[in-house]
Design an enzyme around this catalytic site. Structure first.
Site, mmCIF file in Angstrom:
data_model
loop_
_atom_site.group_PDB
_atom_site.id
_atom_site.type_symbol
_atom_site.label_atom_id
_atom_site.label_comp_id
_atom_site.label_asym_id
_atom_site.label_seq_id
_atom_site.Cartn_x
_atom_site.Cartn_y
_atom_site.Cartn_z
ATOM 1 N N TYR A 155 0.831 -1.215 0.000
ATOM 2 C CA TYR A 155 0.000 0.000 0.000
ATOM 3 C C TYR A 155 0.864 1.264 0.000
ATOM 4 O O TYR A 155 0.629 2.189 -0.780
ATOM 5 C CB TYR A 155 -0.927 -0.042 1.223
ATOM 6 C CG TYR A 155 -1.926 1.093 1.305
ATOM 7 C CD1 TYR A 155 -3.079 1.088 0.514
ATOM 8 C CD2 TYR A 155 -1.732 2.154 2.184
ATOM 9 C CE1 TYR A 155 -4.004 2.121 0.605
ATOM 10 C CE2 TYR A 155 -2.646 3.192 2.278
ATOM 11 C CZ TYR A 155 -3.790 3.167 1.484
ATOM 12 O OH TYR A 155 -4.704 4.202 1.579
ATOM 13 N N LYS A 159 1.110 4.161 -2.927
ATOM 14 C CA LYS A 159 0.782 5.579 -2.693
ATOM 15 C C LYS A 159 2.001 6.481 -2.934
ATOM 16 O O LYS A 159 1.847 7.619 -3.386
ATOM 17 C CB LYS A 159 0.218 5.765 -1.280
ATOM 18 C CG LYS A 159 -1.119 5.052 -1.056
ATOM 19 C CD LYS A 159 -2.195 5.521 -2.020
ATOM 20 C CE LYS A 159 -3.570 4.957 -1.702
ATOM 21 N NZ LYS A 159 -4.619 5.437 -2.623
HETATM 22 P P1 NAP Z 1 -13.160 2.285 0.861
HETATM 23 O O1 NAP Z 1 -14.204 2.690 1.844
HETATM 24 O O2 NAP Z 1 -12.587 0.911 0.951
HETATM 25 O O3 NAP Z 1 -13.738 2.526 -0.625
HETATM 26 C C1 NAP Z 1 -12.957 2.258 -1.746
HETATM 27 C C2 NAP Z 1 -13.838 2.298 -2.969
HETATM 28 O O4 NAP Z 1 -13.055 1.950 -4.128
HETATM 29 C C3 NAP Z 1 -14.977 1.283 -2.903
HETATM 30 O O5 NAP Z 1 -16.139 1.874 -3.439
HETATM 31 C C4 NAP Z 1 -14.458 0.152 -3.775
HETATM 32 O O6 NAP Z 1 -15.458 -0.656 -4.356
HETATM 33 C C5 NAP Z 1 -13.751 0.953 -4.859
HETATM 34 N N1 NAP Z 1 -12.831 0.130 -5.630
HETATM 35 C C6 NAP Z 1 -11.961 -0.796 -5.157
HETATM 36 N N2 NAP Z 1 -11.292 -1.355 -6.174
HETATM 37 C C7 NAP Z 1 -11.755 -0.772 -7.317
HETATM 38 C C8 NAP Z 1 -11.440 -0.946 -8.693
HETATM 39 N N3 NAP Z 1 -10.532 -1.823 -9.084
HETATM 40 N N4 NAP Z 1 -12.099 -0.183 -9.605
HETATM 41 C C9 NAP Z 1 -13.045 0.708 -9.213
HETATM 42 N N5 NAP Z 1 -13.376 0.907 -7.915
HETATM 43 C C10 NAP Z 1 -12.748 0.166 -6.978
HETATM 44 O O7 NAP Z 1 -11.920 3.265 0.889
HETATM 45 P P2 NAP Z 1 -11.809 4.766 1.468
HETATM 46 O O8 NAP Z 1 -11.364 4.674 2.875
HETATM 47 O O9 NAP Z 1 -13.003 5.540 1.116
HETATM 48 O O10 NAP Z 1 -10.539 5.267 0.625
HETATM 49 C C11 NAP Z 1 -10.679 6.012 -0.577
HETATM 50 C C12 NAP Z 1 -9.285 6.392 -1.066
HETATM 51 O O11 NAP Z 1 -8.609 7.144 -0.047
HETATM 52 C C13 NAP Z 1 -8.384 5.180 -1.364
HETATM 53 O O12 NAP Z 1 -7.553 5.460 -2.461
HETATM 54 C C14 NAP Z 1 -7.551 5.059 -0.108
HETATM 55 O O13 NAP Z 1 -6.327 4.414 -0.336
HETATM 56 C C15 NAP Z 1 -7.366 6.531 0.255
HETATM 57 N N6 NAP Z 1 -7.043 6.733 1.674
HETATM 58 C C16 NAP Z 1 -7.918 6.364 2.642
HETATM 59 C C17 NAP Z 1 -7.564 6.559 3.976
HETATM 60 C C18 NAP Z 1 -8.471 6.179 5.123
HETATM 61 O O14 NAP Z 1 -8.052 6.345 6.273
HETATM 62 N N7 NAP Z 1 -9.686 5.708 4.889
HETATM 63 C C19 NAP Z 1 -6.319 7.114 4.289
HETATM 64 C C20 NAP Z 1 -5.461 7.472 3.259
HETATM 65 C C21 NAP Z 1 -5.834 7.285 1.957
HETATM 66 P P3 NAP Z 1 -16.094 -1.911 -3.539
HETATM 67 O O15 NAP Z 1 -17.105 -1.312 -2.635
HETATM 68 O O16 NAP Z 1 -16.692 -2.738 -4.627
HETATM 69 O O17 NAP Z 1 -14.986 -2.596 -2.827
#
Ligand code: NAP
Length: 247
Positions: A155, A159
């Site tokens: 991961y 990133k």
């Molecule tokens: P999340 O709740 O797991 O949601 C991720 C979304 O991406 C889900 O809708 C998922 O679909 C979709 N997805 C996964 N693989 C995909 C693919 N191959 N093609 C199209 N869509 C896909 O994640 P989040 O926490 O909202 O995170 C959103 C972004 O912020 C990510 O890039 C993550 O790395 C980044 N981020 C998050 C955090 C945190 O603390 N949450 C921190 C730093 C960065 P499904 O529902 O079908 O799985």
């Protein structure tokens, strides 16, 4: 309504941060392209919520990790909405493990969605934005792409890759009127971080000066700012949004 008549495509946006980004842009007048690999029911509900703000929304199912699917996503969005003004590369996954135990498929899955998926969509939209001589791309990085995190070699590498990709494409496309930035969230309350065991969560909070997890709304507010005219002189930047974890 600062985004009235603008079209925003947010990848991986039926839940979590992506969904909140869609709602924020819709509130500010934009039309939205929602994307995900599945989750049609959630997408339908989100379209209804967006319509309540007066904007148009469509759902395009695509796996951004697959080059041809990402290209079709961009093509279909342009065909149905007429253009893409703002691309937000939000789709991301985790498959955590210590390096010594990490399997090849865990490495590949994370790099393919988080880094290659971002490349696929940026490449597919770049010709369209270059022709129009305008556009904004915003990529979701993470603070762990800057500082690393035990158990997340795949991961954090993905990133860190997104950060390098952001800066490079910002340099390539600035002369065409296209801005490219990244946001690097710390710990945000979503499904992705719900999996953390309580003792790890407590340890994490000890390292956050503002002493709490952020919300998806906090991230959406920053993304909307970076996409707005108020940020017209900002490109190639990585903005941390992490309660002060990284200073
Ligand atoms: P999340 O709740 O797991 O949601 C991720 C979304 O991406 C889900 O809708 C998922 O679909 C979709 N997805 C996964 N693989 C995909 C693919 N191959 N093609 C199209 N869509 C896909 O994640 P989040 O926490 O909202 O995170 C959103 C972004 O912020 C990510 O890039 C993550 O790395 C980044 N981020 C998050 C955090 C945190 O603390 N949450 C921190 C730093 C960065 P499904 O529902 O079908 O799985």
């Amino acid at each position: 309504m600062i985004f009235k008549d603008k079209v925003v495509l947010v990848t991986g946006s039926t839940r979590g941060i992506g969904k909140e980004i869609c709602l924020k842009f819709a509130e500010l007048g934009a039309d939205i392209v929602i994307n995900d690999i599945g989750n049609e029911d959630q997408a339908e509900l989100l379209i209804t919520e967006i319509n309540e703000f007066g904007g148009k929304a469509i759902f395009v199912k695509a796996n951004v990790a697959v080059f041809d699917e990402a290209s079709s996503l961009i093509e279909q969005a342009i065909e149905e909405m007429g253009k893409i003004d703002i691309l937000v590369n939000n789709a991301g996954i985790t498959r955590d493990n210590l390096l010594i135990r990490m399997k090849e498929d865990e490495w590949d899955a994370v790099l393919n969605v988080n880094l290659k998926g971002t490349f696929n969509c940026m490449k597919a939209v770049s010709r369209h934005m270059m022709k129009r001589r305008e556009g904004v791309m915003i990529n979701l990085a993470s603070v762990v792409g800057v500082i690393g995190n035990a158990g997340q070699s795949n991961y954090s590498a993905s990133k860190a890759g997104v950060i390098g990709l952001t800066k490079t494409v910002a340099k390539e496309l600035a002369s065409r009127g296209i801005r490219v930035n990244a946001v690097a969230p710390g710990f945000i309350q979503t499904e992705m971080t719900k999996k953390l065991p309580d003792e790890i969560r407590a340890k994490v909070i000890d390292n956050i000066p503002l002493a709490e997890f952020g919300t998806s709304r906090d991230v959406a507010n920053l993304v909307a700012f970076l996409a707005s005219e108020d940020a017209k002189y900002i490109t190639g930047q990585v903005v941390n949004i992490d309660g002060g974890m990284v200073m």
